[in-house]
Structure formats: structure tokens, C-alpha cells
Design a protein around this motif. Structure first.
Motif, PDB file in Angstrom:
ATOM      1  N   SER A 159       6.516  51.969  42.269  1.00 37.92           N
ATOM      2  CA  SER A 159       7.968  51.886  42.485  1.00 37.92           C
ATOM      3  C   SER A 159       8.396  52.817  43.601  1.00 37.92           C
ATOM      4  O   SER A 159       9.286  52.476  44.378  1.00 37.92           O
ATOM      5  CB  SER A 159       8.713  52.238  41.198  1.00 37.92           C
ATOM      6  N   VAL A 160       7.774  53.978  43.667  1.00 41.71           N
ATOM      7  CA  VAL A 160       8.128  54.916  44.740  1.00 41.71           C
ATOM      8  C   VAL A 160       7.809  54.248  46.075  1.00 41.71           C
ATOM      9  O   VAL A 160       8.595  54.293  47.016  1.00 41.71           O
ATOM     10  CB  VAL A 160       7.326  56.225  44.617  1.00 41.71           C
ATOM     11  N   ARG A 161       6.648  53.582  46.132  1.00 43.81           N
ATOM     12  CA  ARG A 161       6.235  52.929  47.364  1.00 43.81           C
ATOM     13  C   ARG A 161       7.195  51.781  47.701  1.00 43.81           C
ATOM     14  O   ARG A 161       7.656  51.631  48.808  1.00 43.81           O
ATOM     15  CB  ARG A 161       4.816  52.380  47.196  1.00 43.81           C
ATOM     16  N   LYS A 162       7.487  50.987  46.670  1.00 46.64           N
ATOM     17  CA  LYS A 162       8.323  49.804  46.888  1.00 46.64           C
ATOM     18  C   LYS A 162       9.729  50.177  47.327  1.00 46.64           C
ATOM     19  O   LYS A 162      10.281  49.574  48.248  1.00 46.64           O
ATOM     20  CB  LYS A 162       8.403  48.985  45.598  1.00 46.64           C
ATOM     21  N   LEU A 163      10.298  51.142  46.622  1.00 49.42           N
ATOM     22  CA  LEU A 163      11.687  51.509  46.900  1.00 49.42           C
ATOM     23  C   LEU A 163      11.793  52.396  48.129  1.00 49.42           C
ATOM     24  O   LEU A 163      12.837  52.460  48.769  1.00 49.42           O
ATOM     25  CB  LEU A 163      12.290  52.244  45.702  1.00 49.42           C
ATOM     26  N   GLY A 164      10.733  53.080  48.432  1.00 50.06           N
ATOM     27  CA  GLY A 164      10.826  54.112  49.454  1.00 50.06           C
ATOM     28  C   GLY A 164      11.238  55.410  48.779  1.00 50.06           C
ATOM     29  O   GLY A 164      12.019  55.385  47.819  1.00 50.06           O
ATOM     30  N   PHE A 165      10.719  56.500  49.295  1.00 51.11           N
ATOM     31  CA  PHE A 165      10.927  57.780  48.613  1.00 51.11           C
ATOM     32  C   PHE A 165      12.406  58.138  48.490  1.00 51.11           C
ATOM     33  O   PHE A 165      12.872  58.571  47.444  1.00 51.11           O
ATOM     34  CB  PHE A 165      10.169  58.879  49.363  1.00 51.11           C
ATOM     35  N   GLN A 166      13.139  57.915  49.594  1.00 47.21           N
ATOM     36  CA  GLN A 166      14.561  58.283  49.574  1.00 47.21           C
ATOM     37  C   GLN A 166      15.330  57.544  48.491  1.00 47.21           C
ATOM     38  O   GLN A 166      16.035  58.154  47.696  1.00 47.21           O
ATOM     39  CB  GLN A 166      15.187  57.931  50.943  1.00 47.21           C
ATOM     40  N   LYS A 167      15.157  56.220  48.482  1.00 41.49           N
ATOM     41  CA  LYS A 167      15.883  55.392  47.516  1.00 41.49           C
ATOM     42  C   LYS A 167      15.473  55.745  46.097  1.00 41.49           C
ATOM     43  O   LYS A 167      16.305  55.839  45.188  1.00 41.49           O
ATOM     44  CB  LYS A 167      15.561  53.913  47.772  1.00 41.49           C
TER      45      LYS A 167
END
Lengths: 230, 264
Positions: A159-167
Motif C-alpha cells: 500500500s505504501v508503494r501503491k499510494l506513494g509515501f506522501q499520500k
């Protein structure tokens, strides 16, 4: 203020093991940590079942079970929120490794708490919605549970990868709101003895304050490995 | 005293009685601690003898009377009453005691007397919970005079055929079965007949949540939870809460013309 004392203490505690046979940098020296936290975190369920079976929950076992699962939710949420301040204050790395487990355990107890509440009211959705809509005490508790759902669903590394760290970080800042609502739910839930809920409020306030005070210096080193909403 | 041997009186409920164990280990008596199990743990510090009850205010015979003397004025009766806590649980309690009406009549209220105020013991040594200011001590409760004279209103000195345990309010407590349990003030040391409505402890502590009347009413929710249902201790499910805790036929007349949503 205790940072100065705590910093040297941390390496000192690990030093003997590391120094003796120099392991290859990081690997998994604390590989047992996550399983231990998970087992330890699930242990109260076994105790709860055993107490229910032996009658140790007292004359009103459902009320007791509701209270205990609620307290476990709040305690584990606070523990998960303590990971980052602890890392910031001490420099220890291990708190970050158990944060996800603590958060998921908290969510599990929140669901259990909610299921016991539903059982208590004969799984009547009309009673539940009436409570949620009419009684702020229930509204904030239910909201806290809802806020935890997206966090539990995006707790994996993917999920971190998918969403991107910021999001991902932004999303997981919802935990602050969830724990605040959880503490308010507890505060409103007691009849008169407000000391125990206020202890939680105090601890949460200290944890929030630590993040704010400690935020600046860590911003630079924030990277994908050190996922921290702070 | 064998409970079963006695024929049921007109005010007794036929419902299954809550066990002595449960009735004496699950208590709200903040003077002995705020957890339900605290009162049973801490009850040893409460000394119910010697004990006197002061009677004053609008009565023709103000006096201070020893509890044993007071008790000897009346034949002791059994009463099996439902007890509904404001928190949403209930019990069936086999009390032993005497009707409050008999005591009030004996004290001969003056024409000014409109209310009865009860005051509980104030002594942090005997009641260590009073070291915390969770409530304003001493605990005070009250009834309108006509409520106090109702034959259901009862003074208990025993439970399950035994002397009243400390955690249940030894040596003398009030029992008003159509009202929420907190009206049943424990360990009474003073009874005052008054002209004005007494300022009662819970109504002072949280006026939006607990009123002076505190009649059991499923239609008026507590701000934080519904009062429509209750759990009978010993049961898993919930049952419907009845108006006036099932004593509406007997007491509803006392409140004719009153808005019970306002006078909660």
C-alpha cells in the motif's frame, strides 16, 4: 530532556551481543520481536475467554468484556503511537518494526469491542444506528472505528508503494483523530470517575507533543524505510 | 429465614431472585470504590455497629436514635423487589426491612414537611472512597413526602435473610423499586424532613443526566445510552425496561399531570 541520558544507554544495551560475534550489519537480530508482540497482543483474548468460562468476568460479563476490549484498543493504539516518539527520543530502531502489529492489534480489538456491543444489543442494526445518530458517546466511538478501517486496509508495504509515501503518510495521520475520538469515547463512557480516561488523554497529549517538538530534525532523514507520519 | 417457605406478599415479584453472591459482589457504592467489585473488597472498613440515625427538620419529635432501637419499632418484613440501575442492568433483591411510611408517620412530620432528605455516613476512615472527590460527600438523596409514604418505599436492614452487608449499604438503606438504583441511598445516618426539594448528589454532579425523580422510564434515554432495555444480572440477553420498573400500576398516580421528560 532525557534524550541525553537515553542515547548512550541504547547502544550499550546491545553492545555485548553485537560486539562478540559481529553479525553482518542488520539482518534480523530482533526477528522474534514481531511474533512476540503479536502473540502477546492476542493473549488478552485467551484470558478473556478463560475468564468468561470460569466466571471471573463477574456478574455482568458482557459489560466487563466490552470495557476490557475497549481499553485494549485504546492501549494498543497509544502504544502504536508511542513508537515514533520513542524512536525519535532514543534513536532505537525497533519501535518502528512493531508499529504496524500494534496498530493492527488495536484495530482487531476495536472490531471485537464493536461485535460485543452488537451482540449486547441482539445484533439490532436499528438500535445501533439510533445509538450512533443520537448519542455522541457512541458517535465518536463508531467514528473512531470507521477511521481505523482504511488504515488497517493499507497497512501492508504494498500500500505504501501503491499510494506513494506522501499520500500513505497523510492517510495514516487519521490515526491521531481516531485515538482522540477513542479517548473521548472512553471519557464520555464513564459515569463519574474521570481519572482513568484522563490518564489516557494525558499520555496521548505527551505523545503528540513529543512529535511536534521532535519533528524538525527528523524531516531530513525521513525516507521509505523510516515510514513515519510525524 | 427460608425464602421459599414464605407466601409472596402483594408487592413481591415472582421473578427469579438474583443470587446472594452476585448481589453482594456487583455494587455501586462509590464510598467504597468506583469499580463494581470494590465495595465487596473494601466493605470491612465500614462498621455498622454502633450506629445512630439523627432525625431532624420538620418533625414534631427530632431525635437521635440507635439503629437497633429504630429497627425494634417495626416488625421486619421481606420484600422481593426488582432493582434497575441507571446504567442499564437490573437485579431481583429479597430485602428485609420495614416500610418507610411507618417510620415517617412515627416521626410526625409538621405541616411544612414536603420532602424527605436522607444523608449517608461521612467518614473517610470507614468509607475510603470519600478520600476521592468523585462525588460531593456525603451522599444525599431525597423523596417527595407522598413518594416516601407510598407502601412500596422501603428501609432495608437485611438481604437474602441475612444482615445487610456493608457493600449493600449496612446498616440501613433506602429502597425505592420504581426509581433508578442510585436513589437507594446506603448507610444512612440522617433523615431530615424539609420544606424544599433536597439537593441530591447525582443531580448535583450531572444535572443533565440524573434528575431528582429518577423514575425508571424506558422512554427517556440517558444522554449517553438508551434506557429502553436492561440486562438482568445472570442473563446474557437484554429485556425490555418497563415504565416505573414494572410498578406503574402502584405508583403512576403519584406523577399525574407531570411531564416526566422534564422531571426525569
Amino acid at each position: 530532556m532525557s534524550t541525553g541520558d537515553a542515547r548512550p544507554a541504547a547502544p550499550a544495551a546491545k553492545a555485548p551481543a553485537r560486539g562478540s560475534y559481529q553479525p553482518k550489519r542488520k539482518s534480523a537480530p530482533l526477528g522474534w520481536l514481531v511474533p512476540a508482540v503479536t502473540v502477546g497482543g492476542l493473549l488478552p483474548i485467551a484470558v478473556l475467554i478463560w475468564d468468561a468460562y470460569t466466571g471471573a468476568l463477574g456478574a455482568n460479563p458482557i459489560q466487563r468484556a466490552t470495557l476490557q476490549t475497549g481499553l485494549l484498543t485504546l492501549t494498543l493504539l497509544v502504544a502504536s503511537l508511542a513508537c515514533t516518539p520513542l524512536r525519535l527520543l532514543t534513536g532505537w530502531k525497533w519501535p518502528a518494526r512493531i508499529r504496524k502489529s500494534l496498530g493492527l492489534l488495536a484495530f482487531g480489538y476495536a472490531v471485537l469491542h464493536f461485535l460485543i456491543y452488537l451482540f449486547d444489543h441482539g445484533f439490532s442494526l436499528s438500535v445501533m444506528f439510533e445509538d450512533v445518530l443520537k448519542r455522541p458517546f457512541v458517535t465518536v466511538g463508531f467514528t473512531a472505528l470507521l477511521l481505523l478501517v482504511p488504515l488497517a486496509l493499507t497497512s501492508g508495504k504494498n500500500s505504501v508503494r501503491k499510494l506513494g509515501f506522501q499520500k500513505w503518510t497523510r492517510l495514516h495521520q487519521l490515526v491521531y483523530l481516531a485515538v482522540a475520538f477513542g479517548a473521548l469515547h472512553y471519557y464520555w463512557g464513564v459515569k463519574k470517575d474521570h481519572v482513568p480516561p484522563l490518564i489516557y488523554v494525558g499520555v496521548i497529549a505527551v505523545l503528540f507533543a513529543t512529535r511536534f517538538i521532535k519533528r524538525k530534525p527528523t524531516k531530513k532523514q525521513a525516507g521509505p524505510e523510516k515510514i513515519s507520519p510525524a | 429465614f427460608a425464602q421459599a417457605a414464605r407466601p409472596l406478599g402483594p408487592y413481591d415479584t415472582k421473578e427469579a431472585v438474583t443470587s446472594y453472591q452476585q448481589a453482594t459482589t456487583y455494587n455501586n457504592f462509590y464510598e467504597l470504590g468506583t469499580d463494581k467489585a470494590d465495595p465487596a473488597r473494601n466493605a470491612a472498613s465500614l462498621k455498622p455497629r454502633p450506629w445512630t440515625v439523627k432525625i431532624d427538620g420538620e418533625v414534631k419529635k427530632p431525635q437521635t436514635v440507635d439503629i437497633d432501637t429504630l429497627q425494634s419499632w417495626f416488625p421486619l418484613e421481606d420484600r422481593i423487589y426488582r432493582m434497575r440501575c441507571v446504567e442499564g442492568w437490573s437485579m431481583v433483591m429479597p430485602w428485609l426491612g420495614f416500610p418507610l411510611a411507618g417510620l415517617i408517620r412515627r416521626l410526625e412530620p409538621t405541616s411544612k414537611a414536603k420532602y424527605v432528605q436522607f444523608t449517608a455516613l461521612l467518614d473517610p476512615k470507614q468509607l475510603p472512597g470519600q478520600k476521592s472527590n468523585v462525588l460531593d460527600w456525603p451522599y444525599v438523596e431525597g423523596l417527595r413526602l407522598d413518594e416516601a409514604l407510598h407502601p412500596l418505599a422501603f428501609m432495608a436492614v437485611g438481604l437474602h435473610g441475612k444482615v445487610l452487608p456493608g457493600q449493600n449499604g449496612a446498616p440501613l438503606r433506602l429502597v425505592v423499586p420504581w426509581k433508578y438504583g442510585f436513589k437507594g441511598i446506603k448507610s444512612i445516618v440522617k433523615i431530615t424532613l424539609t420544606e424544599k426539594m433536597p439537593k441530591t448528589t447525582w443531580a448535583l454532579a450531572a444535572p443533565s443526566e440524573y434528575g431528582f425523580y429518577a423514575n425508571v422510564n424506558p422512554a427517556v434515554p440517558h444522554p449517553r445510552w438508551s434506557q429502553a432495555t436492561e440486562r438482568r444480572i445472570g442473563e446474557l440477553g437484554r429485556r425490555k425496561t418497563l415504565p416505573f420498573n414494572g410498578y406503574a400500576d402502584e405508583v403512576a398516580g403519584l406523577y399525574k399531570g407531570m411531564d416526566l421528560r422534564k422531571n426525569f
